[in-house]
Design an enzyme around this catalytic site. Sequence first.
Site, PDB file in Angstrom:
ATOM      1  N   ASP A 184      18.714  25.186 -20.577  1.00  0.00           N
ATOM      2  CA  ASP A 184      19.676  24.086 -20.553  1.00  0.00           C
ATOM      3  C   ASP A 184      19.706  23.361 -21.911  1.00  0.00           C
ATOM      4  O   ASP A 184      18.699  22.808 -22.349  1.00  0.00           O
ATOM      5  CB  ASP A 184      19.246  23.137 -19.422  1.00  0.00           C
ATOM      6  CG  ASP A 184      20.279  22.085 -19.103  1.00  0.00           C
ATOM      7  OD1 ASP A 184      21.266  21.965 -19.845  1.00  0.00           O
ATOM      8  OD2 ASP A 184      20.081  21.372 -18.109  1.00  0.00           O
TER       9      ASP A 184
ATOM     10  N   ASP B 238      28.037  19.158 -14.471  1.00  0.00           N
ATOM     11  CA  ASP B 238      27.327  19.194 -13.190  1.00  0.00           C
ATOM     12  C   ASP B 238      28.258  18.927 -12.014  1.00  0.00           C
ATOM     13  O   ASP B 238      29.125  18.061 -12.071  1.00  0.00           O
ATOM     14  CB  ASP B 238      26.226  18.129 -13.165  1.00  0.00           C
ATOM     15  CG  ASP B 238      25.059  18.530 -14.049  1.00  0.00           C
ATOM     16  OD1 ASP B 238      25.239  19.424 -14.891  1.00  0.00           O
ATOM     17  OD2 ASP B 238      23.991  17.932 -13.885  1.00  0.00           O
TER      18      ASP B 238
HETATM   19  C1  GAL Z   1      21.613  19.241 -16.440  1.00  0.00           C
HETATM   20  C2  GAL Z   1      22.025  20.515 -15.736  1.00  0.00           C
HETATM   21  C3  GAL Z   1      21.645  20.367 -14.282  1.00  0.00           C
HETATM   22  C4  GAL Z   1      20.153  20.164 -14.178  1.00  0.00           C
HETATM   23  C5  GAL Z   1      19.717  18.971 -15.025  1.00  0.00           C
HETATM   24  C6  GAL Z   1      18.195  18.849 -15.105  1.00  0.00           C
HETATM   25  O1  GAL Z   1      21.942  19.328 -17.778  1.00  0.00           O
HETATM   26  O2  GAL Z   1      23.394  20.722 -15.893  1.00  0.00           O
HETATM   27  O3  GAL Z   1      22.051  21.520 -13.563  1.00  0.00           O
HETATM   28  O4  GAL Z   1      19.492  21.327 -14.596  1.00  0.00           O
HETATM   29  O5  GAL Z   1      20.202  19.081 -16.338  1.00  0.00           O
HETATM   30  O6  GAL Z   1      17.783  17.787 -15.880  1.00  0.00           O
END
Ligand code: GAL
Length: 651
Positions: free
Chosen positions: A388, A451
Amino acid sequence: MRKVGLILPVLLLASYVLLGQVYRLDEMDLRGMETGWSSPKANKSVDGNPLTVAGISYEYGVGTHSVSHMLVNLNGKGLRFESLVGIDDETQGKGTVEFLVLGDRRILWRSGLMKAGDPAKEADVDITGIKLLGLLVLDGGDQNYWDHADWLMGSFLMESYKPSVVMSQRQPYILTPPAPLSPRFNGPSLTGGSPKKPFLYRVPVSGKRPMAFTVKGLPKGLTIDKDGVIRGIVSKEGKYKLVVTATNDHGKASKEITLVVKKDAISLTPPMGWNSWNCWGLEVTQQRVADAGRAMIEKGLADYGWSYINIDDGWEADKRLTDGSIVCNEKFPDMSKLAKDIHADGLKIGIYSSPGSLTCGGFLGSLDHEKQDAEMYAYWGIDYLKYDWCSYGETSKKYTLEEYQAPYKKMEKALRECNRDIVYSLCQYGMGNVWEWGDKVGGNLWRTTGDITDSWASLSSIGFSQDKAAPYLKPGHWNDPDMLIVGNVGWSSSLHPTRLTPDEQYTHISLWALQQAPLLIGCDMTQLDDFTLSLLTNDEVLAVNQDIAAQPVKRIILQQGFEAWIKKLADGSWALGLFYVGSTADAPEDYFAWDQNDKARELSIDVQSLGLKKGDYSVRDLWRQTDLGVSKEKINVKVPYHGVVLLKLKP
Ligand code: GAL
């Protein structure tokens, strides 16, 4: 900071108190208010802070987040609706929204575009004679990031009638027929893995246990156990035809499955599993992950091909060891044991990191430790990595393609050099049109959006915009519009049932199936109810998702508010989803279900308008698993509001 309490509303309503009764918005049932993110709060901002707009605090009101809507039944007994509106100061200058008040489908009042920092505007709306009143917050035309919107001191002046919120949530209804007690093979006829790396595959078969398994054609190095789990290491590349047979007290079934042993031949169909984020958020623990794995077996999901148990953010420590090795925080006392237990059931385990120095949750990322981390994952027995972007760069900045790709290439190299197959999931929210190049950096899947959250606004804006990425999918490389939001979700220890209606949940699973999106369950697996389970165990719907031909889905706008999504399947038939989407930002009234009792619409569709050859097709309803007969050039169905009819058409 000034504080506005009871004086202003008393003044505002003073002229009416003798005529009617005042009901406060914040005292109504806010479960009926939909938000694009988090949940609405009485007398607090959406983040739980005191309601504050342009430096002024307000004692009561409702904090929400665009796109937000609520329908209120006034029964024609309303006199006035009054509220101040604005963006909460907690966004620190970010966000744009527009507030609207609608009555019986007409716009009665709109605020115009409002920016963070703008002083609150006053809505003072005549609602005489209105039966249903809609309160709407739109995203201001620029996506809903930071749209923390406040209805301040909102009140209804009513003539002898208590206004009530119209709940959109209807009773769940199960369409998936129960599985037979005799063995039934589910899932695709294809699996794969690299030569000389550990192979693990639980053959998905539903039916009563105990069940015995035998297999013919297994290459050297592999064995099958009593639960139908095939494991071992194959050294020679090849395409092996396995014939698996399952027997129980009620019958016997066999299936031919092709095992492709070839370098990096993984995720030949979209990954199916569970991920901790949409339920536990950063409060994920080793126990919660282990429980999800157990539930995957005990609730029978593994019998349908659900196999990955993935830990999202929140497992990492905040300091590395002196030799630079990554370590788990105290919530994960023994990662190797967790992986071992999950593997013992024939399931696989995933983990999460970032190419930046910190993850989105503020834990350790892999920057400058890519190789070391990949080796540690392999040592623990990890089978899947979600990587990520987070602190690696800014999301609002435009980078060159090389810049977008560099961190992902680095981890790709590290992963592929490991002594295990590790599914590589890119997460960078679709930047630089990742679907056009995700495979070039070794991605087995790539997130195409920001998200998701459990609201219709979020689901529909993500789900119905994925046609852009559709042409790029192929076996081993999938578009990922984010994880599933059915069941009990919450992004923390406090969970709530998804705020999607049952029809919206059918839409969710059908769209993800048609798009061949990776399916990652986002709820607490130990609390799966029968309805949620039925959504996740319809073998004919899952077969669309797991179709080995991996043909792109096509989107066709049928008429205002109705869409068809159609794709060709490996057996020469077509999967067709007919969706009643309804809402568009151009028609704010479509956000509301004005006709609660008559929300379904009849559709009659000419097969040629779907791009199909003229002729008759046999039609099967996939959710109900029933044949609807032969279409005479036209397909006639009734589609529920925000819902879908999912069909298979055979020429
Ligand atoms: C976001 C991601 C989510 C989750 C989150 C965790 O950037 O899109 O799916 O993984 O971080 O902090």
